[in-house]
Design an enzyme around this catalytic site. Structure first.
Site, PDB file in Angstrom:
ATOM      1  N   TRP A 289       0.831  -1.216   0.000  1.00  0.00           N
ATOM      2  CA  TRP A 289       0.000   0.000   0.000  1.00  0.00           C
ATOM      3  C   TRP A 289       0.865   1.266   0.000  1.00  0.00           C
ATOM      4  O   TRP A 289       1.844   1.347   0.744  1.00  0.00           O
ATOM      5  CB  TRP A 289      -0.881   0.016   1.259  1.00  0.00           C
ATOM      6  CG  TRP A 289      -1.473   1.373   1.503  1.00  0.00           C
ATOM      7  CD1 TRP A 289      -0.959   2.377   2.292  1.00  0.00           C
ATOM      8  CD2 TRP A 289      -2.668   1.904   0.924  1.00  0.00           C
ATOM      9  NE1 TRP A 289      -1.774   3.483   2.236  1.00  0.00           N
ATOM     10  CE2 TRP A 289      -2.831   3.219   1.409  1.00  0.00           C
ATOM     11  CE3 TRP A 289      -3.624   1.376   0.043  1.00  0.00           C
ATOM     12  CZ2 TRP A 289      -3.904   4.019   1.044  1.00  0.00           C
ATOM     13  CZ3 TRP A 289      -4.698   2.188  -0.321  1.00  0.00           C
ATOM     14  CH2 TRP A 289      -4.829   3.489   0.184  1.00  0.00           C
TER      15      TRP A 289
ATOM     16  N   ASP B 297       0.390   9.187   0.586  1.00  0.00           N
ATOM     17  CA  ASP B 297       1.043  10.482   0.306  1.00  0.00           C
ATOM     18  C   ASP B 297       2.526  10.418  -0.077  1.00  0.00           C
ATOM     19  O   ASP B 297       3.290   9.666   0.530  1.00  0.00           O
ATOM     20  CB  ASP B 297       1.008  11.382   1.550  1.00  0.00           C
ATOM     21  CG  ASP B 297      -0.324  11.404   2.249  1.00  0.00           C
ATOM     22  OD1 ASP B 297      -1.296  10.847   1.741  1.00  0.00           O
ATOM     23  OD2 ASP B 297      -0.364  11.998   3.337  1.00  0.00           O
TER      24      ASP B 297
ATOM     25  N   TRP C 150      -9.306   9.280  -0.953  1.00  0.00           N
ATOM     26  CA  TRP C 150      -9.607   8.468   0.237  1.00  0.00           C
ATOM     27  C   TRP C 150     -10.967   7.803   0.159  1.00  0.00           C
ATOM     28  O   TRP C 150     -11.239   6.863   0.908  1.00  0.00           O
ATOM     29  CB  TRP C 150      -9.466   9.296   1.511  1.00  0.00           C
ATOM     30  CG  TRP C 150      -8.037   9.416   1.945  1.00  0.00           C
ATOM     31  CD1 TRP C 150      -7.293  10.555   2.035  1.00  0.00           C
ATOM     32  CD2 TRP C 150      -7.165   8.347   2.359  1.00  0.00           C
ATOM     33  NE1 TRP C 150      -6.014  10.267   2.470  1.00  0.00           N
ATOM     34  CE2 TRP C 150      -5.914   8.920   2.683  1.00  0.00           C
ATOM     35  CE3 TRP C 150      -7.329   6.963   2.486  1.00  0.00           C
ATOM     36  CZ2 TRP C 150      -4.833   8.147   3.116  1.00  0.00           C
ATOM     37  CZ3 TRP C 150      -6.241   6.197   2.918  1.00  0.00           C
ATOM     38  CH2 TRP C 150      -5.015   6.796   3.227  1.00  0.00           C
TER      39      TRP C 150
ATOM     40  N   GLN D 226       4.178   7.397   2.090  1.00  0.00           N
ATOM     41  CA  GLN D 226       3.437   6.644   3.095  1.00  0.00           C
ATOM     42  C   GLN D 226       3.285   5.218   2.569  1.00  0.00           C
ATOM     43  O   GLN D 226       2.736   4.994   1.481  1.00  0.00           O
ATOM     44  CB  GLN D 226       2.060   7.290   3.331  1.00  0.00           C
ATOM     45  CG  GLN D 226       2.116   8.597   4.093  1.00  0.00           C
ATOM     46  CD  GLN D 226       2.459   8.362   5.556  1.00  0.00           C
ATOM     47  OE1 GLN D 226       1.601   8.029   6.348  1.00  0.00           O
ATOM     48  NE2 GLN D 226       3.722   8.525   5.921  1.00  0.00           N
TER      49      GLN D 226
ATOM     50  N   GLU E 265      -4.929  18.782   5.905  1.00  0.00           N
ATOM     51  CA  GLU E 265      -3.773  17.881   5.933  1.00  0.00           C
ATOM     52  C   GLU E 265      -2.705  18.359   4.951  1.00  0.00           C
ATOM     53  O   GLU E 265      -2.976  19.139   4.039  1.00  0.00           O
ATOM     54  CB  GLU E 265      -4.201  16.454   5.537  1.00  0.00           C
ATOM     55  CG  GLU E 265      -5.245  15.843   6.464  1.00  0.00           C
ATOM     56  CD  GLU E 265      -5.652  14.411   6.092  1.00  0.00           C
ATOM     57  OE1 GLU E 265      -5.844  13.607   7.003  1.00  0.00           O
ATOM     58  OE2 GLU E 265      -5.789  14.099   4.895  1.00  0.00           O
TER      59      GLU E 265
ATOM     60  N   ARG F 264      -0.469  17.404  12.437  1.00  0.00           N
ATOM     61  CA  ARG F 264       0.424  16.547  11.652  1.00  0.00           C
ATOM     62  C   ARG F 264       0.880  17.144  10.313  1.00  0.00           C
ATOM     63  O   ARG F 264       0.471  18.209   9.914  1.00  0.00           O
ATOM     64  CB  ARG F 264      -0.253  15.211  11.390  1.00  0.00           C
ATOM     65  CG  ARG F 264      -1.551  15.286  10.593  1.00  0.00           C
ATOM     66  CD  ARG F 264      -2.077  13.867  10.346  1.00  0.00           C
ATOM     67  NE  ARG F 264      -3.350  13.863   9.658  1.00  0.00           N
ATOM     68  CZ  ARG F 264      -4.521  13.838  10.257  1.00  0.00           C
ATOM     69  NH1 ARG F 264      -4.597  13.848  11.577  1.00  0.00           N
ATOM     70  NH2 ARG F 264      -5.635  13.833   9.543  1.00  0.00           N
ATOM     71  N   ASP F 265       1.702  16.354   9.639  1.00  0.00           N
ATOM     72  CA  ASP F 265       2.163  16.575   8.263  1.00  0.00           C
ATOM     73  C   ASP F 265       3.063  17.815   8.123  1.00  0.00           C
ATOM     74  O   ASP F 265       2.805  18.702   7.304  1.00  0.00           O
ATOM     75  CB  ASP F 265       0.971  16.655   7.284  1.00  0.00           C
ATOM     76  CG  ASP F 265       0.036  15.461   7.396  1.00  0.00           C
ATOM     77  OD1 ASP F 265       0.476  14.413   7.912  1.00  0.00           O
ATOM     78  OD2 ASP F 265      -1.133  15.580   6.981  1.00  0.00           O
TER      79      ASP F 265
HETATM   80  C1  FRU Z   1      -3.219  12.259   4.198  1.00  0.00           C
HETATM   81  C2  FRU Z   1      -2.931  11.585   5.520  1.00  0.00           C
HETATM   82  C3  FRU Z   1      -2.036  12.443   6.371  1.00  0.00           C
HETATM   83  C4  FRU Z   1      -1.381  11.451   7.291  1.00  0.00           C
HETATM   84  C5  FRU Z   1      -1.223  10.249   6.374  1.00  0.00           C
HETATM   85  C6  FRU Z   1      -1.369   8.930   7.063  1.00  0.00           C
HETATM   86  O1  FRU Z   1      -3.553  11.403   3.164  1.00  0.00           O
HETATM   87  O2  FRU Z   1      -4.151  11.289   6.182  1.00  0.00           O
HETATM   88  O3  FRU Z   1      -2.706  13.489   7.052  1.00  0.00           O
HETATM   89  O4  FRU Z   1      -0.157  11.907   7.781  1.00  0.00           O
HETATM   90  O5  FRU Z   1      -2.202  10.366   5.360  1.00  0.00           O
HETATM   91  O6  FRU Z   1      -1.033   7.868   6.205  1.00  0.00           O
END
Ligand code: FRU
Length: 468
Positions: A19, A22, A293, A38, A207, A152-153
């Site tokens: 999988w 991001d 998503w 990710q 995000e 985050r991020d």
């Molecule tokens: C965005 C997100 C981010 C997070 C990541 C988790 O797609 O939700 O905010 O850091 O993916 O995989």
């Protein structure tokens, strides 16, 4: 093996197996574009996040490297960025061997389940061997959660003060707004500004932000703040909005309250830009996660899930006094052009699953294109009145999720002059006027598309077979 996997893109980045979501840690160093992402290697659905890693010399041929960051006692490794700390301000390298520093979110899944609100913190990892091996900083986390669930991020960039000295700025997504923090050394962070609570699209959580300086067409400096949002995008689910304004003293001041989207298709999310590009390139390079998503976890690929968009070069342009962001295909993509097929009539066979299609409008500002196969699957791409559309209702497999089989439209009040379409097995990226309007759309035909038809408003039609 030489067997072509169904839906596997040829020139877009996709993980070998597992999988992906991001793009993370985009940084250029010594001739290499680093792409972290990710990654959950043990499954084709989202799970405990790692940072996967690949490098490229040209943004089109990617070499897969070993997983860079694994989950640890502080949690999963969520999205973030990477910088080259040339002056070793962090002390994590040496003066002779300055480090690459990754700034990411530690997400503690147990904290999240227990109902605590302080389970996302910002942390560091560093590498002094061109990103081949990484160590987590012993002082993690460097920016602790102040009591907000979504925190985050981090996207870190280096900005010059008026006196010429440099400072690190972290742009962070905090539930329904953005916070800016500054630091001299990447370790100590001070809150300098907040933006967004009462402006922009708020149909979901904010995000993956990015903060970018540009020159306007008239030579002014302007800053663009990218903010991904999920859900609440213009085509449902996730999408990336942006704001234009000024960035001063650690604060972002928007020019207006207009809502703008970087890509009007359903499948470009969490996109960010490369740091540390050579100054003489003078460009801003962006890549996004080519999914949504709403259905990212259930698209009908087998060994892997998801690909990145084509790399795109961002710039500002002006439409009757309104500034907008343009996303042009990176020029490196032109190197993929193998055979060219000029088209004289109104239709052509497609030479492969990986093609670029170019055409110019004859002045009428309306067009329609059909891409199809013998099984009757068809994608319609058009401009009618002031709407550019991609209709994938009948594009092939659509019933794996109820929102997938839809027609998506985007407002374009100004003249369409030319189009470029990138097709790569399971994706269509439409660039009108070299990216003044962009739509990215996944498609899963029952067999590869073999035919394209154009209406009479389209001239100078050409197809390039794209080969690595
Ligand atoms: C965005 C997100 C981010 C997070 C990541 C988790 O797609 O939700 O905010 O850091 O993916 O995989």
């Amino acid at each position: 093996s030489q067997v072509k996997e169904e839906y596997r893109p040829a020139y877009h980045f996709s993980p070998m197996t597992g999988w992906m979501n991001d793009p993370n840690g985009l940084v250029y160093l010594d001739g290499e574009y680093h792409l972290f992402y990710q990654y959950y290697p043990d499954s084709t659905v989202w799970g405990p996040m790692h940072w996967g890693h690949a490098v490229s010399a040209n943004l089109t041929h990617w070499e897969h490297l070993s997983t860079a960051l694994y989950p640890d006692s502080l949690g999963y490794i969520f999205s973030g960025s990477a910088v080259y700390d040339a002056e070793n301000s962090s002390g994590l390298g040496t003066a002779d061997s300055p480090p690459l520093v990754a700034i990411f979110t530690h997400h503690d899944p147990k904290g999240a389940e227990s109902g605590s609100s302080t389970f996302q913190h910002q942390s560091l990892a560093y590498s002094t061997d061109q990103g081949r091996t990484w160590s987590k900083y012993v002082g993690n986390p460097v920016l602790k959660n102040p009591g907000i669930r979504d925190f985050r991020d981090p996207k870190v960039s280096q900005i010059s003060n008026e006196d010429g000295s440099k400072i690190w700025v972290m742009t962070l997504a905090v539930w329904d707004h953005i916070r800016f923090y500054t630091s001299p050394d990447l370790k100590e962070w001070t809150l300098s500004g907040e933006f967004g609570k009462n402006i922009g699209a708020h149909g979901g959580v904010w995000e993956c932000p990015d903060l970018l300086p540009f020159q306007t067409p008239s030579g002014e400096e302007k800053w663009v703040l990218l903010v991904s949002i999920n859900p609440g995008g213009p085509q449902k689910g996730s999408a990336t909005q942006y704001f234009i304004g000024d960035f001063k003293d650690g604060q972002f001041i928007p020019d207006d309250s207009m809502i703008r989207w970087i890509d009007y298709g359903p499948d470009n999310y969490a996109g960010v830009t490369w740091s540390n590009l050579p100054a003489d390139q003078n460009r801003t390079l962006f890549i996004g996660w080519m999914s949504n998503w709403i259905y990212g976890n259930v698209v009908p690929t087998k060994a892997w899930r998801s690909a990145m968009t084509t790399p795109r070069e961002l710039s500002l342009f002006d439409v009757s006094g309104t500034l907008l962001l343009k996303s042009a295909p990176a020029k490196e993509l032109e190197k993929l052009r193998a055979q060219a097929y000029p088209i004289n009539g109104s239709s052509s066979d497609l030479p492969s699953e990986a093609v670029e299609i170019l055409s110019e409008l004859d002045g009428s500002d309306q067009f329609s294109i059909s891409i199809s196969n013998e099984e009757g699957d068809e994608v319609l791409i058009s401009k009618e009145s002031n709407l550019v559309s991609i209709d994938r209702r009948n594009s092939g497999k659509v019933d794996f999720q109820q929102n997938f089989g839809a027609m998506h439209s985007a407002p374009m009040s100004w003249q369409a002059e030319n189009i470029r379409i990138f097709l790569d097995a399971s994706s269509i990226e439409l660039f009108v006027n070299e990216g003044e309007l962009v739509m990215t759309s996944l498609v899963f035909p029952n067999s590869p598309y073999t035919k394209i038809e154009f209406d009479e408003s389209l001239k100078h039609k050409k197809i390039f077979n794209l080969k690595k």
